[in-house]
Write a protein that holds these residues in place. Structure first.
Motif, mmCIF file in Angstrom:
data_model
loop_
_atom_site.group_PDB
_atom_site.id
_atom_site.type_symbol
_atom_site.label_atom_id
_atom_site.label_comp_id
_atom_site.label_asym_id
_atom_site.label_seq_id
_atom_site.Cartn_x
_atom_site.Cartn_y
_atom_site.Cartn_z
ATOM 1 N N UNK A 100 -38.070 -14.443 3.492
ATOM 2 C CA UNK A 100 -38.682 -14.971 2.513
ATOM 3 C C UNK A 100 -40.389 -14.880 2.787
ATOM 4 N N UNK A 101 -40.449 -15.803 3.539
ATOM 5 C CA UNK A 101 -42.025 -16.017 4.033
ATOM 6 C C UNK A 101 -42.555 -14.650 4.426
ATOM 7 N N UNK A 104 -43.261 -12.848 1.058
ATOM 8 C CA UNK A 104 -44.261 -13.455 0.086
ATOM 9 C C UNK A 104 -45.624 -14.042 0.550
ATOM 10 N N UNK A 105 -45.716 -14.242 1.756
ATOM 11 C CA UNK A 105 -47.209 -14.750 2.313
ATOM 12 C C UNK A 105 -47.704 -13.530 2.948
ATOM 13 N N UNK B 125 -40.606 -24.871 3.374
ATOM 14 C CA UNK B 125 -41.480 -23.589 2.702
ATOM 15 C C UNK B 125 -42.848 -23.677 2.997
ATOM 16 N N UNK B 128 -44.033 -22.808 6.424
ATOM 17 C CA UNK B 128 -44.094 -21.114 6.718
ATOM 18 C C UNK B 128 -45.236 -20.630 5.998
ATOM 19 N N UNK B 129 -45.960 -21.342 5.395
ATOM 20 C CA UNK B 129 -47.102 -20.807 4.765
ATOM 21 C C UNK B 129 -47.186 -20.563 3.155
ATOM 22 N N UNK B 130 -46.035 -20.789 2.676
ATOM 23 C CA UNK B 130 -45.946 -20.514 1.161
ATOM 24 C C UNK B 130 -46.830 -21.617 0.409
ATOM 25 N N UNK B 134 -45.399 -21.351 -4.829
ATOM 26 C CA UNK B 134 -44.604 -20.249 -4.191
ATOM 27 C C UNK B 134 -43.288 -20.981 -3.798
ATOM 28 N N UNK B 138 -39.668 -20.180 -5.176
ATOM 29 C CA UNK B 138 -38.660 -19.223 -4.640
ATOM 30 C C UNK B 138 -37.810 -20.047 -3.953
#
Ligand SMILES: Nc1ncnc2c1ncn2[C@@H]1O[C@H](COP(=O)(O)OP(=O)(O)OP(=O)(O)O)[C@@H](O)[C@H]1O
Ligand SMILES: [Mg+2]
Lengths: 240, 220
Positions: A100-101, A104-105, B125, B128-130, B134, B138
């Motif tokens: 995911x990360x 998306x990141x 989340x 993790x940098x979101x 985001x 997600x």
């Protein structure tokens, strides 16, 4: 790599961190110990701004976290975090949790992030669990997935908040083994733990915290066998 | 008892009841779609850190929850036009009532579901940098959405039944049409039984669909 200067943290009127100063060098493994409520988790969470800082400075890899210019999301990609309760995403399977990360990141392609994820699963010994959901895994396996998930962002340092406290005793070893491997590869790590064996074997330094301050720090063997402070002695007597 | 109830004769009135069914479904579907959108907006408004957004959202929810649907319907159809000088047609008023009413309850469902997702999920989340958005999109929202389905289905059924109250503002929905027929032809037992069966058919179909959706999404 991490510089903390006179860090204070209050929740309302309750001052939980009362002036913390410390440096963490690249590739160093620092273990944080101390009684419940002493502020260990809060300290760790200030290092990646999961808690806002009341006063003082935290500088990570040259970036001051309280500076308004600092993009906190970018800083966080450099700092992996592993939680006591794993906090895997229950609606995603293991490989999706990991992908995911990065997708998306870091905007890495699906294919590449999957490949990277599979490599990390291999590293934590769970290649065969990629398509399983977190609820189908044991606690130890979940925590290893959580470590792989954090590593997928290729962080420069890792924070662990009592990563083995929620585990059945027989599952603690497999998680510590993965962490030890990471330390050997030169990862910078800050680990809140009560695993004295781990701290002695892997830790470069131990910080003993009590009531919001660092009471004592030093080489693990020294701190454990010959503590200087009475509070440290008392604490070690209780838990050993 | 022979011949007292004319169950076969009811067939003659099916077109009128059919019209009623049409409006009941129209108002339910359109009203609930708008209500869902309102609920999403104001539900997130109720979680917002911004005090103005939070305040306005809370005001809306509290006003709607604190007053009966019947009063809301009558107020919008009979009182509002006196203030705005704009005469609404009754179907339009009916849709507005159902939308506003269900919107407030759905907002609470949205808020409750989002807040029921453990804080650790958002934190994992973010670590993790979101971004907040985001992580919401997600991680939190997909889990919250699953939890919303059962209470949402419940609210849909309540709102469908609430449309029957719109007969007092002259919406030609099922209950209104039933009363019209029954008072003209003195066949209250047959007609109101039919009306009840129609409502039951709608709500049971919805329950059935919801059960399939829940099974598909694996909601316990
Ligand atoms: N979000 C919060 N709001 C208010 N008070 C908090 C919050 N988080 C922590 N505290 C308080 O801060 C103090 C330190 O908590 P912290 O979790 O950092 O301790 P800890 O050393 O990690 O303890 P443990 O070993 O039990 O995990 C406690 O008194 C706790 O009640
Ligand atoms: Mg803690």
């Amino acid at each position: 790599m991490i510089i903390v200067k006179d860090l204070h943290k209050k929740f309302g009127n309750n001052e939980v961190l009362k002036g913390i100063d410390c440096h963490i060098e690249p590739q160093e493994v620092v273990c944080v110990i101390g009684p419940s409520g002493s502020g260990k988790s809060t300290f760790l969470r200030c290092l990646n701004m999961l808690e806002t800082i009341t006063s003082g400075d935290v500088v990570v890899d040259g970036k001051n976290l309280s500076d308004s210019e600092t993009n906190i999301n970018m800083v966080r990609t450099e700092i992996g975090m592993v939680f006591q309760q794993f906090n895997l995403f229950p609606h995603k399977n293991v490989i999706e949790n990991i992908m995911l990360a990065p997708q998306k990141v870091r905007k890495i392609s699906e294919k590449e992030s999957r490949e990277r994820g599979m490599k990390l699963l291999e590293k934590v010994g769970l290649s065969d669990k990629a398509e399983q959901f977190p609820s189908q895994l044991s606690g130890g396996q979940q925590q290893r997935v959580a470590i792989a998930r954090a590593l997928a962002m290729e962080p420069k340092m890792m924070l662990f908040d009592e990563p083995t406290s929620a585990l059945d005793p027989e599952l603690v070893g497999e998680v510590l083994e993965v962490m030890k491997q990471l330390a050997l590869e030169g990862m910078t790590m800050v680990v809140v733990t009560h695993e004295m064996g781990f701290a002695k074997e892997v830790g470069d330094r131990v910080l003993f915290m009590d009531e919001g301050v660092i009471v004592e720090q030093g080489d693990p063997d020294q701190v454990f066998t010959n503590p200087q402070s009475d509070r440290t002695k008392e604490f070690l007597n209780k838990i050993l | 008892m022979e011949g007292r109830f004319d169950w076969v004769g009811v067939i003659d009135f099916l077109p009128q009841l059919g019209t009623g069914l049409y409006y009941t479904l129209l108002i339910s579907v359109v009203g609930l779609i708008i209500g869902f959108i309102l609920g999403g907006i104001f539900g997130f408004g109720r979680i917002a850190k911004n005090k103005v957004i939070y305040g306005l959202s809370s005001l809306y929810v509290e006003i709607i929850r604190g007053t009966p649907v019947l009063v809301q319907a009558i107020w919008i159809f009979f009182a509002l036009p006196l203030i705005t000088n704009y005469n609404m047609d009754s179907v339009m008023a009916g849709i507005i009532v159902i939308a506003l009413n269900s919107g407030a309850y759905i907002a609470e469902i949205v808020r409750g579901s989002v807040q029921s997702i453990a804080k650790g999920q958002m934190e994992a989340g973010r670590s993790l940098g979101l971004s907040h958005g985001q992580a919401m999109r997600y991680i939190v929202w997909p889990q919250a959405f699953k939890r919303m389905i059962p209470p949402l289905g419940n609210q849909f059924i309540i709102s469908i039944k609430d449309t029957s109250l719109l007969s007092v503002i002259l919406v030609p929905e099922l209950m209104f049409q039933g009363r019209l027929v029954a008072s003209n032809y003195f066949n209250a037992v047959e007609i109101y039984t039919m009306v009840a069966v129609f409502y039951l058919a709608i709500t049971l179909s919805l329950s059935f669909i919801l059960r399939i959706v829940e099974r598909r999404l694996d909601i316990k």
